[in-house]
Design a protein around this motif. Structure first.
Motif, PDB file in Angstrom:
ATOM      1  N   ILE A   6      13.479  11.946  31.677  1.00  0.00           N
ATOM      2  CA  ILE A   6      14.277  12.101  30.461  1.00  0.00           C
ATOM      3  C   ILE A   6      14.578  10.776  29.774  1.00  0.00           C
ATOM      4  N   ASP A   7      14.590   9.680  30.524  1.00  0.00           N
ATOM      5  CA  ASP A   7      14.836   8.363  29.935  1.00  0.00           C
ATOM      6  C   ASP A   7      13.561   7.541  29.780  1.00  0.00           C
ATOM      7  N   GLY A   8      12.405   8.206  29.950  1.00  0.00           N
ATOM      8  CA  GLY A   8      11.137   7.476  29.901  1.00  0.00           C
ATOM      9  C   GLY A   8      10.695   7.069  28.509  1.00  0.00           C
ATOM     10  N   ASP A   9      11.017   7.884  27.495  1.00  0.00           N
ATOM     11  CA  ASP A   9      10.615   7.608  26.106  1.00  0.00           C
ATOM     12  C   ASP A   9      11.849   7.653  25.222  1.00  0.00           C
ATOM     13  N   ARG A  10      12.348   6.504  24.876  1.00  0.00           N
ATOM     14  CA  ARG A  10      13.595   6.430  24.113  1.00  0.00           C
ATOM     15  C   ARG A  10      13.421   6.833  22.647  1.00  0.00           C
ATOM     16  N   LYS A  11      12.170   7.014  22.202  1.00  0.00           N
ATOM     17  CA  LYS A  11      11.926   7.413  20.816  1.00  0.00           C
ATOM     18  C   LYS A  11      11.940   8.935  20.652  1.00  0.00           C
ATOM     19  N   SER A  12      11.799   9.677  21.741  1.00  0.00           N
ATOM     20  CA  SER A  12      11.715  11.136  21.672  1.00  0.00           C
ATOM     21  C   SER A  12      13.078  11.754  21.400  1.00  0.00           C
ATOM     22  N   ASP A  13      13.101  12.830  20.594  1.00  0.00           N
ATOM     23  CA  ASP A  13      14.357  13.539  20.334  1.00  0.00           C
ATOM     24  C   ASP A  13      14.556  14.714  21.293  1.00  0.00           C
ATOM     25  N   PHE A  14      13.572  14.970  22.155  1.00  0.00           N
ATOM     26  CA  PHE A  14      13.691  16.086  23.095  1.00  0.00           C
ATOM     27  C   PHE A  14      14.864  15.921  24.063  1.00  0.00           C
ATOM     28  N   PRO A  15      15.082  14.742  24.646  1.00  0.00           N
ATOM     29  CA  PRO A  15      16.224  14.603  25.567  1.00  0.00           C
ATOM     30  C   PRO A  15      17.560  14.978  24.932  1.00  0.00           C
ATOM     31  N   GLN A  16      17.770  14.526  23.684  1.00  0.00           N
ATOM     32  CA  GLN A  16      19.029  14.828  23.004  1.00  0.00           C
ATOM     33  C   GLN A  16      19.163  16.335  22.754  1.00  0.00           C
ATOM     34  N   LYS A  17      18.089  16.961  22.285  1.00  0.00           N
ATOM     35  CA  LYS A  17      18.134  18.393  21.991  1.00  0.00           C
ATOM     36  C   LYS A  17      18.330  19.221  23.264  1.00  0.00           C
ATOM     37  N   SER A  18      17.676  18.800  24.345  1.00  0.00           N
ATOM     38  CA  SER A  18      17.822  19.552  25.588  1.00  0.00           C
ATOM     39  C   SER A  18      19.228  19.397  26.166  1.00  0.00           C
ATOM     40  N   ARG A  19      19.799  18.210  26.037  1.00  0.00           N
ATOM     41  CA  ARG A  19      21.175  18.005  26.510  1.00  0.00           C
ATOM     42  C   ARG A  19      22.162  18.845  25.707  1.00  0.00           C
ATOM     43  N   GLN A  20      21.930  18.938  24.412  1.00  0.00           N
ATOM     44  CA  GLN A  20      22.809  19.753  23.567  1.00  0.00           C
ATOM     45  C   GLN A  20      22.720  21.221  23.957  1.00  0.00           C
ATOM     46  N   LEU A  21      21.519  21.683  24.271  1.00  0.00           N
ATOM     47  CA  LEU A  21      21.313  23.090  24.589  1.00  0.00           C
ATOM     48  C   LEU A  21      21.846  23.450  25.970  1.00  0.00           C
ATOM     49  N   TRP A  22      21.572  22.605  26.972  1.00  0.00           N
ATOM     50  CA  TRP A  22      21.898  22.945  28.351  1.00  0.00           C
ATOM     51  C   TRP A  22      23.157  22.260  28.880  1.00  0.00           C
ATOM     52  N   GLY A  23      23.661  21.288  28.150  1.00  0.00           N
ATOM     53  CA  GLY A  23      24.850  20.583  28.598  1.00  0.00           C
ATOM     54  C   GLY A  23      24.588  19.683  29.783  1.00  0.00           C
ATOM     55  N   ALA A  24      23.306  19.324  29.998  1.00  0.00           N
ATOM     56  CA  ALA A  24      22.927  18.491  31.139  1.00  0.00           C
ATOM     57  C   ALA A  24      21.512  17.981  30.927  1.00  0.00           C
ATOM     58  N   ASP A  25      21.109  17.033  31.760  1.00  0.00           N
ATOM     59  CA  ASP A  25      19.741  16.529  31.716  1.00  0.00           C
ATOM     60  C   ASP A  25      18.783  17.575  32.282  1.00  0.00           C
ATOM     61  N   VAL A  26      17.546  17.552  31.818  1.00  0.00           N
ATOM     62  CA  VAL A  26      16.518  18.426  32.369  1.00  0.00           C
ATOM     63  C   VAL A  26      15.480  17.590  33.110  1.00  0.00           C
ATOM     64  N   SER A  27      14.692  18.247  33.946  1.00  0.00           N
ATOM     65  CA  SER A  27      13.704  17.561  34.767  1.00  0.00           C
ATOM     66  C   SER A  27      12.332  17.581  34.108  1.00  0.00           C
ATOM     67  N   TRP A  28      11.367  16.937  34.772  1.00  0.00           N
ATOM     68  CA  TRP A  28       9.998  16.916  34.259  1.00  0.00           C
ATOM     69  C   TRP A  28       9.420  18.330  34.201  1.00  0.00           C
ATOM     70  N   ARG A  29       9.838  19.208  35.109  1.00  0.00           N
ATOM     71  CA  ARG A  29       9.310  20.575  35.082  1.00  0.00           C
ATOM     72  C   ARG A  29       9.742  21.300  33.804  1.00  0.00           C
ATOM     73  N   SER A  30      10.963  21.054  33.365  1.00  0.00           N
ATOM     74  CA  SER A  30      11.437  21.651  32.113  1.00  0.00           C
ATOM     75  C   SER A  30      10.648  21.105  30.926  1.00  0.00           C
ATOM     76  N   ALA A  31      10.440  19.805  30.908  1.00  0.00           N
ATOM     77  CA  ALA A  31       9.717  19.175  29.794  1.00  0.00           C
ATOM     78  C   ALA A  31       8.277  19.666  29.705  1.00  0.00           C
ATOM     79  N   LEU A  32       7.595  19.751  30.838  1.00  0.00           N
ATOM     80  CA  LEU A  32       6.185  20.164  30.830  1.00  0.00           C
ATOM     81  C   LEU A  32       6.038  21.665  30.582  1.00  0.00           C
ATOM     82  N   SER A  33       7.073  22.451  30.944  1.00  0.00           N
ATOM     83  CA  SER A  33       7.074  23.884  30.619  1.00  0.00           C
ATOM     84  C   SER A  33       7.327  24.088  29.129  1.00  0.00           C
ATOM     85  N   TYR A  34       8.191  23.264  28.580  1.00  0.00           N
ATOM     86  CA  TYR A  34       8.408  23.265  27.121  1.00  0.00           C
ATOM     87  C   TYR A  34       7.082  22.970  26.415  1.00  0.00           C
TER      88      TYR A  34
END
Length: 465
Positions: free
Chosen positions: A367-395
């Protein structure tokens, strides 16, 4: 270290494992999962005897093990009764109580669909690994929620089904057979393990239904089928990154590998690591099979030390993770630890603790690997927590299917779109393109275990920069 002390450490590791695994599964309320109980014991007669009908749901039954809130239960009953307005109200209330539950969000979006829809199904191992299943479903649910909130796939909403394959190849094949005969299903996200993907992939290939696995990394999946793709890099990429880090960065040349000879993934990662280390000018002096009945963590570490090993590489899969964590405890930070992505779990942080600090793992995304991506912020807003690589690759797998559906919403159209050299879309982990082999040409992210507070265990995974 004395034999007496080693015995004490091994006993502690076993006690921790039993306490966490056997005690009813406390999963963390962060990116690794939600707190759940354990009503159907994995591998039990009740779990094995589930009918195919009990294993697949579009909202008419919950597959998440454990206690279900009254609101969610009423929502499931409402969908089953086709009382969709009531289901929407119930699922909305359930999400307020537990905003980290992807199954509820998927069912809510399904309940909102009134007419034509495009259907995909997630094949996940709820019965044997509910935590990983929830990680995968968070990515799928986020993509579904995103596309449906913005008008659907060219105006047509996306409907998502969930299938529990227990990570068992035979069950994954049965589910695949059911899905290929359902003409409404236009794509599948999953299965989770390489063994299940290879088994079910034969059915998806003959039924001409695309399956995109977000988590299966075995090199055997490359060129396996025109209908089997994956958004996760193969074990070749992970092994090469770990070997490069070991020899060039750590300046270490001698390793031993722990693996499970009964797992396609584990065998694949082990073999690729041995080859990659050799190409880098190092050597693997021993291989220890975690699946053997007489495996001894203490004896293996002692043998590795006598052979002059500097590195312990854990190519364990989910089924042998407990034994790998015994190795971590016995090692006492004496030899450097490397690991594959199946070791990237909350359990590793909880059981490994201080003895796992410094371990470097190869994963496909952090989640902190690419600071330019907006996915971490959107996923935190949706789930109220950080997501793992499995969530990102499933997305990413879901986004790829959505993009293909926009181009041609038929089974053959989805396959042709994904296989095209012109196909390209953007996901959580950057650009999504597929090679002719079905593989995704993407880099691997190395992460390290460090003390931290994000996971709630006192330890975290952070990117190696």
């Amino acid at each position: 270290m004395s034999q007496k002390n080693e015995t004490k450490i091994l006993a502690l590791a076993l006690l921790l494992t039993v306490g966490i695994v056997g005690g009813g599964a406390w999963w963390f309320t962060n990116g690794f999962g939600v707190k759940i109980g354990n009503t159907i014991v994995p591998g039990s007669e009740a779990g094995n005897n589930l009918s195919l009908q009990d294993r697949i749901s579009f909202g008419e039954k919950t597959l998440t093990p454990g206690a279900v809130s009254a609101e969610k239960k009423e929502g499931v009953q409402a969908i089953a009764a086709k009382s969709y307005d009531r289901a929407i109200a119930n699922f909305t209330a359930a999400l307020k109580l537990n905003p980290n539950d992807p199954e509820t969000l998927i069912f809510l979006n399904n309940a909102r669909i009134r007419s034509k829809s495009y259907t995909i199904v997630a094949s996940v191992p709820f019965g044997t690994d509910p935590n990983i299943s929830l990680e995968i479903l968070r990515g799928i649910a986020q993509a579904q929620n995103q596309v449906n909130s913005s008008g659907g796939v060219k105006g047509v909403p996306l409907r998502v089904g969930i299938a529990n394959d227990d990570d068992k190849p035979e069950i994954a094949k049965q589910i695949a057979s059911s899905l290929v005969t359902n003409s409404e299903v236009l794509g599948v996200v999953g299965p989770n393990t390489s063994d299940s993907t290879l088994a079910a992939g034969t059915i998806y290939n003959s039924g001409q239904l695309v399956a995109i696995s977000p988590t299966s990394t075995s090199v055997k999946i490359s060129n396996f089928s025109r209908y089997v793709f994956r958004t996760v890099p193969s074990d070749f990429m992970a092994a090469r990154s770990l070997a490069n880090y070991m020899v060039r960065t750590l300046q270490k040349k001698n390793a031993v590998v722990y693996f499970n000879s009964q797992s396609n993934y584990s065998q694949s990662l082990k073999s690729e690591f041995v080859s990659s280390v050799s190409l880098e000018g190092g050597q693997v002096s021993s291989e220890f099979d975690l699946s053997k009945a007489d495996f001894s963590a203490a004896k293996s570490v002692e043998q590795a030390t006598k052979q002059g090993a500097e590195v312990l590489m854990l190519a364990a899969n989910t089924q042998t993770l407990d034994k790998a964590l015994q190795v971590v405890q016995i090692n006492q930070k004496r030899l450097t630890l490397l690991a594959g992505d199946d070791v990237y779990t909350a359990k590793t942080l909880e059981i490994g603790r201080e003895q796992a600090v410094g371990m470097v793992l190869a994963v496909s995304w952090h989640i902190d690997g690419d600071r330019k991506s907006d996915f971490p912020q959107k996923s935190r807003q949706l789930w109220g927590a950080d997501v793992s690589w499995r969530s990102a690759l499933s997305y990413d797998a879901t986004v790829a299917l959505i993009t293909a559906l926009k181009l041609n919403p038929t089974r053959s159209g989805v396959q042709q779109a994904l296989a095209s050299s012109d196909f390209s879309t953007t996901g959580a982990s950057g650009t999504i393109r597929f090679l002719a082999s079905g593989d995704r040409n993407a880099p691997v992210q190395l992460v390290k275990i460090v003390p931290g507070s994000r996971s709630g265990t006192g330890y975290d995974f952070e990117p190696v920069r």
